[in-house]
Scaffold this active site. Structure first.
Site, PDB file in Angstrom:
ATOM      1  N   LYS A 113       0.834  -1.205   0.000  1.00 22.60           N
ATOM      2  CA  LYS A 113       0.000   0.000   0.000  1.00 22.60           C
ATOM      3  C   LYS A 113       0.865   1.250   0.000  1.00 22.60           C
ATOM      4  O   LYS A 113       0.518   2.254  -0.633  1.00 22.60           O
ATOM      5  CB  LYS A 113      -0.956   0.007   1.204  1.00 22.60           C
ATOM      6  CG  LYS A 113      -2.094  -0.989   1.058  1.00 22.60           C
ATOM      7  CD  LYS A 113      -3.259  -0.616   1.941  1.00 22.60           C
ATOM      8  CE  LYS A 113      -4.422  -1.555   1.739  1.00 22.60           C
ATOM      9  NZ  LYS A 113      -5.557  -1.244   2.602  1.00 22.60           N
ATOM     10  N   LYS A 196      -5.442 -11.139  -7.204  1.00 24.29           N
ATOM     11  CA  LYS A 196      -6.679 -11.218  -6.412  1.00 24.29           C
ATOM     12  C   LYS A 196      -7.727 -10.239  -6.941  1.00 24.29           C
ATOM     13  O   LYS A 196      -7.378  -9.132  -7.347  1.00 24.29           O
ATOM     14  CB  LYS A 196      -6.316 -10.848  -4.962  1.00 24.29           C
ATOM     15  CG  LYS A 196      -7.353 -11.225  -3.945  1.00 24.29           C
ATOM     16  CD  LYS A 196      -6.843 -10.910  -2.556  1.00 24.29           C
ATOM     17  CE  LYS A 196      -7.485  -9.641  -2.036  1.00 24.29           C
ATOM     18  NZ  LYS A 196      -7.394  -9.475  -0.591  1.00 24.29           N
ATOM     19  N   LYS A 199     -11.438  -4.555  -4.998  1.00 16.18           N
ATOM     20  CA  LYS A 199     -12.297  -3.409  -5.291  1.00 16.18           C
ATOM     21  C   LYS A 199     -11.477  -2.193  -5.694  1.00 16.18           C
ATOM     22  O   LYS A 199     -11.993  -1.249  -6.258  1.00 16.18           O
ATOM     23  CB  LYS A 199     -13.184  -3.092  -4.093  1.00 16.18           C
ATOM     24  CG  LYS A 199     -12.445  -2.853  -2.795  1.00 16.18           C
ATOM     25  CD  LYS A 199     -13.454  -2.795  -1.648  1.00 16.18           C
ATOM     26  CE  LYS A 199     -12.815  -3.100  -0.310  1.00 16.18           C
ATOM     27  NZ  LYS A 199     -13.737  -3.558   0.686  1.00 16.18           N
TER      28      LYS A 199
HETATM   29  P1  AMP Z   1     -10.894  -6.132   2.198  1.00 18.51           P
HETATM   30  O1  AMP Z   1     -11.723  -5.855   1.007  1.00 18.51           O
HETATM   31  O2  AMP Z   1      -9.434  -6.228   1.853  1.00 18.51           O
HETATM   32  O3  AMP Z   1     -11.212  -5.248   3.371  1.00 18.51           O
HETATM   33  O4  AMP Z   1     -11.255  -7.609   2.648  1.00 18.51           O
HETATM   34  C1  AMP Z   1     -12.383  -7.930   3.394  1.00 18.51           C
HETATM   35  C2  AMP Z   1     -12.520  -9.426   3.486  1.00 18.51           C
HETATM   36  O5  AMP Z   1     -12.789  -9.977   2.198  1.00 18.51           O
HETATM   37  C3  AMP Z   1     -11.262 -10.136   3.981  1.00 18.51           C
HETATM   38  O6  AMP Z   1     -11.679 -11.224   4.796  1.00 18.51           O
HETATM   39  C4  AMP Z   1     -10.600 -10.624   2.731  1.00 18.51           C
HETATM   40  O7  AMP Z   1      -9.787 -11.752   2.932  1.00 18.51           O
HETATM   41  C5  AMP Z   1     -11.823 -10.955   1.854  1.00 18.51           C
HETATM   42  N1  AMP Z   1     -11.492 -10.811   0.437  1.00 18.51           N
HETATM   43  C6  AMP Z   1     -11.174  -9.666  -0.206  1.00 18.51           C
HETATM   44  N2  AMP Z   1     -10.932  -9.890  -1.510  1.00 18.51           N
HETATM   45  C7  AMP Z   1     -11.077 -11.233  -1.697  1.00 18.51           C
HETATM   46  C8  AMP Z   1     -10.947 -12.103  -2.832  1.00 18.51           C
HETATM   47  N3  AMP Z   1     -10.623 -11.652  -4.018  1.00 18.51           N
HETATM   48  N4  AMP Z   1     -11.188 -13.416  -2.648  1.00 18.51           N
HETATM   49  C9  AMP Z   1     -11.519 -13.882  -1.428  1.00 18.51           C
HETATM   50  N5  AMP Z   1     -11.657 -13.130  -0.332  1.00 18.51           N
HETATM   51  C10 AMP Z   1     -11.440 -11.821  -0.441  1.00 18.51           C
END
Ligand code: AMP
Length: 332
Positions: A113, A196, A199
């Site tokens: 980041k 991955k 968003k």
């Molecule tokens: P974040 O969007 O990084 O705040 O992630 C929130 C939750 O969603 C966390 O538990 C991440 O591990 C899960 N997560 C985010 N992106 C993915 C993805 N592409 N595949 C699976 N889990 C995800």
């Protein structure tokens, strides 16, 4: 056992968040091992990078409506907003004072980041983010934290900080165990399936938002990058795009990957993608319908009030204990 997890309201919620996180929470809320279940909106984590005020407000409420629309049941789960529970910031600060800069600089998420935000400035919050995450977890004597591979290092640090504090000040925190979701939980980008699904991807075709128009969702899946072969087969190394679509289909239909490989062994990629698109649409359409009913409802506020009060009650007990141990405040 107490379960806790949170998601940042920093933009749209993707199919990756849904399959990798929220869908699992919905399953786990019925697991009798969990006597207490807390899910929060990590809005203080979101401001470690610049946020637009109006958009942040909107995203916070939207995430709560998504939690509920996806099936989190407020009779079983306490849902709250992190910033409405001041003990998170209080314990976050105390833990910053027990962690070392070197430990935080080693975190790969920080390095990634920080590299991305070189031009608009790397905030101190981006570095100390894991101390706040440790506070989120340790405030509630959390036994079980579901973490994706990306959060594993932060959970390790949480364990280190908890053990260090316990050694220095006496038993205070439960040292949490990671709960790593099984294979298939990681959803990849539709335009570069070696990355991955995120968003924050610059290309909107790379991810599916839970709130995307259903026709757009179908289009995105149909134009997902695959390979020049013709076989629908799970092979992450050589066929990452098809493997990702198989994972998505498997999660949306509760069918095993091997059953799907058998079913589509003679299918063309176009036929296969058509089915994946329809399965994702069938999963997301009812969620969107509920979302629209909830987003402006008083019910949502009631859920958040209850969640805030419960989280405040639990976390105040812990922060008072911590302040006493450290010697903060005015006791004679
Ligand atoms: P974040 O969007 O990084 O705040 O992630 C929130 C939750 O969603 C966390 O538990 C991440 O591990 C899960 N997560 C985010 N992106 C993915 C993805 N592409 N595949 C699976 N889990 C995800």
């Amino acid at each position: 056992m107490r379960f806790l997890s949170g998601i940042q309201p920093s933009g749209t919620i993707t199919l990756g968040n849904y399959i990798g996180a929220i869908k699992n929470f919905v399953k786990l809320q019925d697991n009798p091992d969990f006597t207490d279940f807390l899910v929060f909106v990590a809005d203080m984590h979101a401001i470690t990078v610049p946020q637009d005020k109006q958009a942040l407000r909107k995203n916070i409420r939207s995430l709560v409506a998504i939690y509920l629309a996806c099936g989190l049941n407020p009779e079983k789960v306490h849902i709250f907003i992190q910033s409405e529970v001041p003990a998170h910031a209080q314990l976050g600060w105390i833990l910053q004072c027990t962690g070392y800069i070197g430990e935080l600089e080693r975190m790969t998420q920080y390095k990634d980041k920080a590299a991305k935000h070189q031009t608009d400035g790397v905030t101190v919050g981006l570095l100390t983010y894991p101390s706040l995450m440790a506070a989120d977890i340790l405030l509630y004597d959390t036994d079980c934290v579901p973490v994706g591979q990306d959060q594993k290092q932060h959970l390790e640090l949480t364990r280190t900080l908890a053990e260090r504090f316990n050694n220095k000040f006496g038993e205070t925190f439960v040292v949490p165990e990671p709960y790593i979701a099984g294979a298939g939980a990681k959803i990849m980008s539709l335009t570069d399936p070696t990355k991955k699904m995120s968003k924050s991807d610059e290309n909107p075709k790379a991810f599916i938002s839970i709130l995307d128009d259903i026709n757009i969702i179908k289009k995105k899946i149909k134009s997902a990058v695959t390979d020049s072969d013709t076989k629908v087969k799970f092979d992450k190394e050589n066929k990452p795009g098809i493997s990702n679509l198989l994972t998505i289909l498997s999660c949306c239909t509760n069918t095993s990957i091997s059953d799907l490989e058998e079913k589509y062994k003679d299918a063309t990629y176009a036929e296969f993608k058509e089915d994946v698109a329809n399965a994702v649409a069938a999963e997301i359409e009812p969620i969107q319908k509920k979302y629209n009913e909830l987003i402006n409802s008083d019910f949502l506020d009631k859920v958040l009030d209850e969640g805030r009060d419960y989280a405040t009650y639990l976390s105040n007990k812990k922060i008072n204990k911590v302040m006493n141990k450290v010697g903060l405040g005015r006791k004679r």
